[in-house]
Design an enzyme around this catalytic site. Structure first.
Site, PDB file in Angstrom:
ATOM      1  N   PRO A 130      94.135  51.673  97.548  1.00 19.95           N
ATOM      2  CA  PRO A 130      95.178  50.862  98.202  1.00 19.95           C
ATOM      3  C   PRO A 130      95.836  51.521  99.409  1.00 19.95           C
ATOM      4  O   PRO A 130      96.830  50.998  99.902  1.00 19.95           O
ATOM      5  CB  PRO A 130      96.189  50.665  97.075  1.00 19.95           C
ATOM      6  CG  PRO A 130      96.069  51.897  96.246  1.00 19.95           C
ATOM      7  CD  PRO A 130      94.609  52.287  96.310  1.00 19.95           C
ATOM      8  N   GLY A 131      95.315  52.635  99.897  1.00 19.48           N
ATOM      9  CA  GLY A 131      95.751  53.086 101.210  1.00 19.48           C
ATOM     10  C   GLY A 131      96.530  54.380 101.309  1.00 19.48           C
ATOM     11  O   GLY A 131      96.828  54.845 102.409  1.00 19.48           O
ATOM     12  N   GLY A 132      96.869  54.977 100.177  1.00 17.11           N
ATOM     13  CA  GLY A 132      97.714  56.182 100.192  1.00 17.11           C
ATOM     14  C   GLY A 132      97.307  57.223 101.236  1.00 17.11           C
ATOM     15  O   GLY A 132      98.135  57.636 102.058  1.00 17.11           O
ATOM     16  N   TYR A 184      76.778  58.073  92.760  1.00 17.45           N
ATOM     17  CA  TYR A 184      77.496  57.205  93.696  1.00 17.45           C
ATOM     18  C   TYR A 184      78.223  58.054  94.755  1.00 17.45           C
ATOM     19  O   TYR A 184      78.145  57.790  95.946  1.00 17.45           O
ATOM     20  CB  TYR A 184      78.498  56.384  92.872  1.00 17.45           C
ATOM     21  CG  TYR A 184      78.945  55.075  93.465  1.00 17.45           C
ATOM     22  CD1 TYR A 184      78.042  54.152  93.975  1.00 17.45           C
ATOM     23  CD2 TYR A 184      80.299  54.732  93.478  1.00 17.45           C
ATOM     24  CE1 TYR A 184      78.474  52.924  94.489  1.00 17.45           C
ATOM     25  CE2 TYR A 184      80.731  53.518  93.981  1.00 17.45           C
ATOM     26  CZ  TYR A 184      79.824  52.620  94.491  1.00 17.45           C
ATOM     27  OH  TYR A 184      80.257  51.418  94.990  1.00 17.45           O
ATOM     28  N   ASP A 231      87.014  59.557  99.172  1.00 20.16           N
ATOM     29  CA  ASP A 231      87.876  59.627  97.978  1.00 20.16           C
ATOM     30  C   ASP A 231      87.314  58.595  96.991  1.00 20.16           C
ATOM     31  O   ASP A 231      87.941  57.578  96.731  1.00 20.16           O
ATOM     32  CB  ASP A 231      89.317  59.290  98.405  1.00 20.16           C
ATOM     33  CG  ASP A 231      90.339  59.485  97.295  1.00 20.16           C
ATOM     34  OD1 ASP A 231      90.183  60.401  96.477  1.00 20.16           O
ATOM     35  OD2 ASP A 231      91.307  58.696  97.247  1.00 20.16           O
ATOM     36  N   ARG A 254      91.773  45.153  96.089  1.00 23.20           N
ATOM     37  CA  ARG A 254      92.467  46.381  96.490  1.00 23.20           C
ATOM     38  C   ARG A 254      92.822  46.364  97.972  1.00 23.20           C
ATOM     39  O   ARG A 254      93.856  46.900  98.383  1.00 23.20           O
ATOM     40  CB  ARG A 254      91.629  47.606  96.099  1.00 23.20           C
ATOM     41  CG  ARG A 254      91.557  47.769  94.572  1.00 23.20           C
ATOM     42  CD  ARG A 254      90.604  48.860  94.166  1.00 23.20           C
ATOM     43  NE  ARG A 254      91.061  50.192  94.547  1.00 23.20           N
ATOM     44  CZ  ARG A 254      91.630  51.067  93.722  1.00 23.20           C
ATOM     45  NH1 ARG A 254      91.834  50.740  92.467  1.00 23.20           N
ATOM     46  NH2 ARG A 254      91.994  52.251  94.150  1.00 23.20           N
ATOM     47  N   CYS A 279      90.171  62.404  91.580  1.00 23.62           N
ATOM     48  CA  CYS A 279      91.250  62.594  90.615  1.00 23.62           C
ATOM     49  C   CYS A 279      90.636  62.951  89.260  1.00 23.62           C
ATOM     50  O   CYS A 279      91.119  62.524  88.225  1.00 23.62           O
ATOM     51  CB  CYS A 279      92.102  61.333  90.524  1.00 23.62           C
ATOM     52  SG  CYS A 279      91.131  59.886  90.076  1.00 23.62           S
TER      53      CYS A 279
HETATM   54  N1  SAM Z   1      91.894  56.628  98.908  1.00 27.83           N
HETATM   55  C1  SAM Z   1      92.645  55.668  98.133  1.00 27.83           C
HETATM   56  C2  SAM Z   1      94.101  56.052  98.197  1.00 27.83           C
HETATM   57  O1  SAM Z   1      94.436  57.201  98.536  1.00 27.83           O
HETATM   58  O2  SAM Z   1      94.952  55.179  97.939  1.00 27.83           O
HETATM   59  C3  SAM Z   1      92.147  55.578  96.702  1.00 27.83           C
HETATM   60  C4  SAM Z   1      90.663  55.301  96.609  1.00 27.83           C
HETATM   61  S1  SAM Z   1      90.072  55.012  94.974  1.00 27.83           S
HETATM   62  C5  SAM Z   1      90.010  56.593  94.277  1.00 27.83           C
HETATM   63  C6  SAM Z   1      88.360  54.655  95.290  1.00 27.83           C
HETATM   64  C7  SAM Z   1      88.118  53.416  96.117  1.00 27.83           C
HETATM   65  O3  SAM Z   1      86.725  53.339  96.443  1.00 27.83           O
HETATM   66  C8  SAM Z   1      88.461  52.101  95.418  1.00 27.83           C
HETATM   67  O4  SAM Z   1      89.454  51.427  96.142  1.00 27.83           O
HETATM   68  C9  SAM Z   1      87.156  51.324  95.439  1.00 27.83           C
HETATM   69  O5  SAM Z   1      87.328  49.939  95.676  1.00 27.83           O
HETATM   70  C10 SAM Z   1      86.412  51.970  96.587  1.00 27.83           C
HETATM   71  N2  SAM Z   1      84.949  51.808  96.563  1.00 27.83           N
HETATM   72  C11 SAM Z   1      84.121  51.813  95.509  1.00 27.83           C
HETATM   73  N3  SAM Z   1      82.848  51.628  95.901  1.00 27.83           N
HETATM   74  C12 SAM Z   1      82.871  51.482  97.253  1.00 27.83           C
HETATM   75  C13 SAM Z   1      81.877  51.265  98.235  1.00 27.83           C
HETATM   76  N4  SAM Z   1      80.596  51.151  97.909  1.00 27.83           N
HETATM   77  N5  SAM Z   1      82.270  51.182  99.519  1.00 27.83           N
HETATM   78  C14 SAM Z   1      83.583  51.288  99.855  1.00 27.83           C
HETATM   79  N6  SAM Z   1      84.561  51.511  98.971  1.00 27.83           N
HETATM   80  C15 SAM Z   1      84.214  51.605  97.684  1.00 27.83           C
END
Ligand code: SAM
Length: 371
Positions: free
Chosen positions: A200-202, A295, A268, A226, A318
Site C-alpha cells: 500500500p505504498g509505505g 517468486y 519488497d 492494494r 518481513c
Molecule cells: N512495499 C510495500 C510497502 O512498503 O507498503 C509493501 C509490499 S508487500 C510486502 C508485497 C506487494 O507485492 C503486495 O502489495 C503485492 O500485491 C505485490 N505483488 C505480488 N506479486 C506481484 C507482481 N507479480 N508484480 C507486482 N507486484 C506484486
C-alpha cells in the site's frame, strides 16, 4: 509443530533454529515490539507538530532512532485479560488487532456464547482460544454483519492509535515500523526510483518524501485492491507520482523505456511474513517458503535489467528465513549485483532485524549495487 501456536515446516524450523533460540523467538512473535512508530511526512509538517499532538493526547512519544522523521510510542502490557462466562471468538486478524487495543468489528467475529448487550464479554482468539481482550458487548442474539460488536476495556497490550490523531487525518503521518523506515533510508533514494512491489505504498511514499522533488518515483503493484488503498493514502498524504498496475516480473518487456534507466529499485516482494508481529498463531509450510523464494528471484532479475550501472536495489522482506533473504542475496550476487554495506540502527546491511533479539518486527534489509 514447534509450539501449539506455530506450525512451521521442517526446513523453516531448521533455518530459524540455526539463527535464533526457538522458544525465545516464538515468545517474541506472540508479542508486539517494544514500540509502535509512525513516519512524519516531512513534505507536509514537522516532527515537533506530531510530538506535540501525541503529548496532548496523553502519549509519551519517543524518538530513539537516528531518523528525524520517525516518532514512536511504547506499547504497554502485557495485561491480565479477565475471563467471563460470555465469550466471543475472533478470527486471527481481528484477534491480533484486539490484542493491541482495538475494538472488535463484526467481520472478525466467528462465534458468540452467552452474550448480552451491554454486559461484559471476553474476546478469544480462534484456534488457541487465548483471551486477547475484555469489554462490553454491543449486541445480543444473532451477531450483526457489520459495525462494532465489542468495545474493549482491557486488552493484552495497549498500542498507540495513530489513525485516530488529527496528524493522521492531515496527512502528517504514516504508521510504519522502524525497520521499514531504515530500509528506505539505507537505499538513499535519488534520481529515478522504481518500486516493483509498492502497495500500500509505505516505502514508495518515504522515497518520494526523501527525494524532495529532486527525483521521480514510479510505483508498480499487481493488486487492484492494494493499489486502490495506496491511492487513498496518496491523497491523504498529498503526494503525486505514477502508480501503475502491472506484473513486475515483466516490466522489462512491458515498459522497455525503463530498462537501464533506474537509479534505485525497491524489491519488497511477498514473503512468508514470519516477522510480522504480534501473531496469535501461524501456519507456514516449507512449500510456502520455496514458492516465495522462486517468486522473489524473478523480481530481482528484472530489477537488474531496470537499473543503470552503479544503481542500487533495496531488497527487503518481513520474514526471517534464510531462503527468502540470504539465499536471494546470493542469487543476486551470482547475477552481477554486489552487496553494499549501509548503516542501520541494528548494524550494517545486509541486516536481519528480529523480534527476539531487537524487540522490533522481523525484517531483512539488503542493498545491492549493479556492477
Ligand atoms: N512495499 C510495500 C510497502 O512498503 O507498503 C509493501 C509490499 S508487500 C510486502 C508485497 C506487494 O507485492 C503486495 O502489495 C503485492 O500485491 C505485490 N505483488 C505480488 N506479486 C506481484 C507482481 N507479480 N508484480 C507486482 N507486484 C506484486
Amino acid at each position: 509443530p514447534a509450539d501449539g501456536r506455530f506450525s512451521y515446516g521442517k526446513r523453516i524450523l531448521e533455518e530459524l533454529g540455526e539463527q535464533f533460540d526457538l522458544p525465545e523467538l516464538f515468545e517474541a512473535l506472540r508479542t508486539p515490539g517494544k514500540r509502535l512508530c509512525a513516519r512524519v511526512n516531512l513534505l507536509r509538517g514537522s516532527p515537533e507538530e506530531v510530538l506535540e499532538e501525541l503529548e496532548r493526547t496523553g502519549y509519551e512519544p519517543e524518538t530513539p532512532y537516528p531518523y528525524e522523521e520517525l516518532v514512536c510510542v511504547r506499547v504497554e502490557g502485557p495485561f491480565e485479560v479477565p475471563l467471563t462466562d460470555a465469550v466471543v471468538v475472533a478470527d486471527k486478524r481481528a484477534a491480533e488487532s484486539v490484542l493491541m487495543g482495538a475494538d472488535l468489528y463484526a467481520p472478525g467475529l466467528l462465534e458468540a456464547k452467552g452474550v448480552k448487550a451491554g454486559e461484559p464479554v471476553t474476546v478469544l482468539a480462534e484456534k488457541t482460544l487465548e483471551p486477547v481482550g475484555f469489554g462490553r458487548a454491543l449486541f445480543e442474539g444473532e451477531p450483526p454483519r457489520r459495525g462494532k460488536v465489542v468495545e474493549t476495556v482491557v486488552t493484552k497490550f495497549k498500542a498507540p492509535k495513530f489513525r485516530e490523531l488529527k496528524s493522521f487525518e492531515k496527512g502528517l503521518i504514516y504508521p510504519q515500523s522502524a525497520p521499514a523506515v531504515a530500509a528506505v533510508r539505507a537505499l538513499e533514494p535519488e534520481g529515478l526510483v522504481v518500486d516493483m512491489n509498492a502497495a500500500p505504498g509505505g516505502k514508495a511514499f518515504h522515497a518520494y518524501e526523501l527525494l524532495r522533488g529532486k527525483g521521480k518515483v514510479i510505483a508498480f503493484d499487481i493488486s487492484k485492491k492494494r493499489i486502490s488503498k495506496m491511492m487513498e493514502e496518496m491523497r491523504r498524504l498529498g503526494h503525486s507520482f505514477e502508480v501503475v498496475r502491472a506484473d513486475s516480473r515483466y516490466l522489462d518487456l512491458d515498459f522497455p523505456h525503463l530498462v537501464g534507466k533506474a537509479d534505485r529499485v525497491i524489491v519488497d516482494p511477498p514473503c512468508t511474513a514470519i516477522g510480522v508481529i504480534p501473531k496469535v498463531w501461524d501456519v507456514k509450510k516449507d512449500e510456502d517458503m520455496i514458492n516465495a523464494f522462486e517468486y522473489q528471484k524473478q523480481f530481482v532479475k528484472v530489477a537488474y535489467k531496470l537499473l543503470k550501472k552503479g544503481g542500487l536495489m533495496l531488497y527487503s522482506t518481513c520474514t526471517l528465513t534464510k531462503t527468502e533473504n540470504e539465499r536471494v542475496v546470493e542469487f543476486a550476487e551470482e547475477m552481477g549485483f554486489e552487496v553494499v554495506e549501509k548503516d542501520t540502527p541494528w548494524g550494517k546491511t545486509p541486516v536481519k532485524v528480529s523480534p527476539s533479539v531487537h524487540g522490533e518486527p522481523g525484517f531483512f534489509i539488503a542493498i545491492l549495487k549493479k556492477k
